[in-house]
Design a protein around this motif. Structure first.
Motif, short mmCIF file in Angstrom:
data_model
loop_
_atom_site.label_atom_id
_atom_site.label_comp_id
_atom_site.label_asym_id
_atom_site.label_seq_id
_atom_site.Cartn_x
_atom_site.Cartn_y
_atom_site.Cartn_z
N VAL A 43 0.83 -1.21 0.00
CA VAL A 43 0.00 0.00 0.00
C VAL A 43 0.87 1.26 0.00
N ALA A 44 1.89 1.29 0.86
CA ALA A 44 2.75 2.47 0.95
C ALA A 44 3.51 2.70 -0.36
N PHE A 45 4.04 1.63 -0.93
CA PHE A 45 4.84 1.73 -2.15
C PHE A 45 4.02 2.31 -3.30
N PHE A 46 2.85 1.74 -3.54
CA PHE A 46 2.08 2.15 -4.71
C PHE A 46 1.32 3.46 -4.49
N SER A 47 1.04 3.80 -3.26
CA SER A 47 0.42 5.10 -3.02
C SER A 47 1.39 6.23 -3.34
N LEU A 48 2.66 6.06 -2.96
CA LEU A 48 3.66 7.09 -3.28
C LEU A 48 3.99 7.10 -4.76
N LEU A 49 3.94 5.93 -5.41
CA LEU A 49 4.15 5.88 -6.86
C LEU A 49 3.02 6.63 -7.57
N ALA A 50 1.79 6.45 -7.10
CA ALA A 50 0.66 7.16 -7.70
C ALA A 50 0.78 8.67 -7.49
N THR A 51 1.30 9.07 -6.34
CA THR A 51 1.46 10.50 -6.05
C THR A 51 2.43 11.16 -7.02
N ILE A 52 3.46 10.42 -7.45
CA ILE A 52 4.39 10.96 -8.44
C ILE A 52 3.65 11.28 -9.73
N GLY A 53 2.85 10.31 -10.22
CA GLY A 53 2.11 10.52 -11.46
C GLY A 53 1.15 11.71 -11.37
N ILE A 54 0.48 11.85 -10.22
CA ILE A 54 -0.45 12.96 -10.04
C ILE A 54 0.30 14.29 -10.01
N SER A 55 1.43 14.33 -9.31
CA SER A 55 2.20 15.57 -9.20
C SER A 55 2.76 16.00 -10.56
N VAL A 56 3.27 15.05 -11.32
CA VAL A 56 3.80 15.38 -12.66
C VAL A 56 2.67 15.86 -13.57
N SER A 57 1.51 15.23 -13.49
CA SER A 57 0.36 15.67 -14.28
C SER A 57 -0.04 17.10 -13.93
N MET A 58 -0.05 17.41 -12.65
CA MET A 58 -0.37 18.77 -12.22
C MET A 58 0.66 19.77 -12.74
N LEU A 59 1.93 19.38 -12.72
CA LEU A 59 2.98 20.27 -13.23
C LEU A 59 2.78 20.56 -14.71
N LEU A 60 2.48 19.52 -15.49
CA LEU A 60 2.26 19.72 -16.92
C LEU A 60 1.07 20.63 -17.19
N ILE A 61 0.02 20.47 -16.40
CA ILE A 61 -1.19 21.27 -16.61
C ILE A 61 -0.93 22.74 -16.28
N VAL A 62 -0.36 23.00 -15.10
CA VAL A 62 -0.18 24.40 -14.70
C VAL A 62 0.90 25.09 -15.51
N ASP A 63 1.87 24.31 -16.03
CA ASP A 63 2.88 24.93 -16.87
C ASP A 63 2.29 25.41 -18.19
N GLN A 64 1.27 24.71 -18.67
CA GLN A 64 0.63 25.09 -19.93
C GLN A 64 -0.57 26.01 -19.72
N LYS A 65 -1.33 25.77 -18.68
CA LYS A 65 -2.60 26.47 -18.48
C LYS A 65 -2.54 27.58 -17.42
N GLY A 66 -1.44 27.64 -16.67
CA GLY A 66 -1.35 28.63 -15.62
C GLY A 66 -1.78 28.08 -14.27
N ALA A 67 -1.61 28.88 -13.23
CA ALA A 67 -1.92 28.44 -11.87
C ALA A 67 -3.39 28.11 -11.71
#
Length: 553
Positions: A43-67
């Motif tokens: 549970v701990a391993f894959f929850s943190l792995l999922a958090t990476i994917g979510i954080s990178v997705s958020m970075l891509l969105i705000v870098d293109q669309k703004g805050a």
């Protein structure tokens, strides 16, 4: 890539709270699963792995669309809880997500190899996930109170992690760490009281708007209070004395995440309050002196150490000075350099502390008086140390060199006596850092262990989370060379990530440039957080009464 970003952009409102909710929920779940260690690790391993994917997705969105912002619970800002995802916060989220995942992988692999019947692994996972939640909340918080809450969450978790094993030295260091952190929290809380008494709100965008109407002397005094609180968290001089005594006593994997992340949360908080609230540059000269002293005194302390953990703890303090250097310049290039250097340092410093964990396992100690011959008997560890060591020392073309060049260019652009003095201090610190890192290489890796003053001694076994103090002959150790794949792989991932910063330096610097530009664009930040209410809340709007106390009523 553009099509992908366009497809996921509408989901940003659902993504923003997930880096906070996922660790919180899985912390509770892993505590429930404390008797099922294998399932707990899964549970701990894959929850943190999922958090990476979510954080990178958020970075891509705000870098293109703004805050983007999220008003939690349906309460509009500035009354409700606001979470803000902009380039600065999502860059920090993404890199911290990678580090948190890699250290958890390292911990799981070490525990699998050594067994966990006598180790408090059941406590480690929930505490570690709670720390992850606190760090992520600190990055996303749009108001000062929830920034404080984030700090307190990872403080509670870090105390548990710091004292795992229950040895006297760890409890003593943990008590000292908690006392210092509580002082920092009390100062932070005092600052919150001053802010609310002055402007009647704690939403950062709203505070910045109303703070413009406050006399400059009061603004400077309030900013100074926050600088002390965040300076303790970031371990800047002269508020850094606690760190070298607290971090080295913890297990290497715990020290790795502390050194890589927790001090950077303090730096992030300084950047955030300076750019959003106190953006007049009133204390920049003071910050310049603090940056210079932090760089030089930290690295001079590192030169006097014989233990690799303590040596790295002092270099950690020293290199925080580079980040304060960039903040103190007050220009966009300096801030961009600070963000770039923070990303670089999080990865490199964490990797180096994980390497120390490997060294302790292989050699039974982290003392340079006992180590030797590691390059011969552990060539993989030698490579994993040598690359980030050169990187931290600023050897071209590594990211440490690139980050320092950006900061030096920003200092030259700013000009003036203090800027050039900081440039000189930065260059001297870089050379001395390279010296101490190569000193470790020379003594620990190249020198024969037989030539070390205490080379025949080691600890019985460096257990994953418990401290072993019994000294034995190195030849009596049975676990020499038995390094689980996951421990090596997780460390290698961070080393590779630090090298990738060099390979992809151009796109990364473009992102940090845009992050710095957006961080200094106060009006856009306010419009994102306050929305249409921003103009209504502006105390300086023509035709409105500008008395703040009446508006609060």
């Amino acid at each position: 890539m553009t099509e992908f970003i366009d497809a996921i952009a509408p989901a940003i409102g659902y993504l923003i709270p997930l880096p906070i909710l996922i660790p919180a929920i899985t912390a509770a779940l892993t505590l429930i699963l404390s008797k099922f260690v294998g399932l707990q690790r899964f549970v701990a391993f894959f929850s943190l792995l999922a958090t990476i994917g979510i954080s990178v997705s958020m970075l891509l969105i705000v870098d293109q669309k703004g805050a983007q912002s999220l008003q939690v619970g349906g309460w509009d800002s500035p009354i409700g809880i606001t979470l803000v995802a902009d380039r600065l916060s999502t860059v920090m989220l993404a890199v911290s997500g990678l580090v948190l995942f890699a250290v958890m992988w390292f911990a799981i692999s070490q525990g699998v190899r050594d067994g966990s019947e006598q180790d408090p692994v059941a406590v480690f996972s929930p505490a570690y996930l709670l720390l992850s939640m606190g760090v992520n909340l600190s990055f996303l918080a749009g108001d000062l109170f929830n920034l404080y809450v984030g700090f307190e969450i990872f403080l509670v978790a870090s105390y548990v992690l710091l004292t795992l094993g229950g040895s006297a030295s760890r409890v003593k260091a943990g008590v000292g760490y908690v006392m210092v952190s509580m002082v920092s929290s009390m100062i932070f809380l005092f600052g919150l009281g001053l802010v609310y008494a002055s402007v009647g709100t704690l939403n950062m965008a709203h505070v910045g708007l109303r703070m413009e109407e406050i006399p400059s002397g009061i603004r400077v005094a309030i900013f100074a209070v926050f600088l002390v609180a965040f300076g303790i968290k970031a371990a800047v001089f002269p508020l850094d004395a606690w760190l070298p005594d607290s971090y080295p006593t913890a297990p290497s994997l715990v020290t790795a995440v502390f050194a890589g992340l927790l001090t950077k949360v303090g730096v992030y908080a300084i950047i955030r309050v300076q750019t959003v609230i106190f953006h007049d540059g009133s204390l920049n000269t003071l910050l310049m002196w603090v940056a210079l002293a932090t760089m030089l005194i930290g690295i001079l302390g590192a030169m006097a150490q014989n233990d690799i953990k303590r040596l790295l703890s002092f270099t950690l303090v020293s290199h925080i000075g580079y980040m304060i250097f960039g903040v103190s310049l007050g220009n966009e290039m300096g801030l961009s350099g600070t963000i770039f250097y923070a990303v670089h340092h999080i990865l490199v410093q964490t990797a180096l502390f994980l390497v120390v964990g490997l060294i302790e396992r292989q050699g039974g100690t982290s003392s340079l008086r006992r180590l030797g011959s590691l390059a011969k008997f552990a060539p993989i560890i030698a490579v994993l140390y040598f690359i980030p060591a050169l990187n931290l020392g600023g050897i071209p073309p590594f990211s440490g060199f690139i980050g320092k060049v950006i900061l030096i260019q920003a200092g030259a652009q700013e000009g003036g006596f203090m800027a050039w003095l900081l440039i000189g201090g930065a260059v001297a610190t870089s050379l001395l850092t390279l010296y101490v890192m190569m000193l470790v290489w020379s003594k620990g890796f190249l020198r024969s262990r037989a030539d070390a003053p205490e080379g025949h001694l080691a600890t019985a076994r460096p257990a994953p989370l418990a401290e072993v103090t019994d000294e034995v002959e190195i030849t009596e150790r049975e676990d020499v060379g038995r390094l689980p794949f996951g421990m090596l792989a997780s460390t290698a991932v961070l080393v590779a990530a630090s090298v990738s910063i060099t390979i992809f330096a151009d796109p990364l610097t473009s992102i940090t440039d845009r992050a710095a530009e957006a961080a200094n664009d106060v009006e856009t930040y306010r419009s994102v957080v306050l929305g249409d209410t921003g103009a209504e809340l502006d105390p300086g709007e023509p035709g409105r009464d500008t008395d703040i106390s009446e508006e609060v009523d």
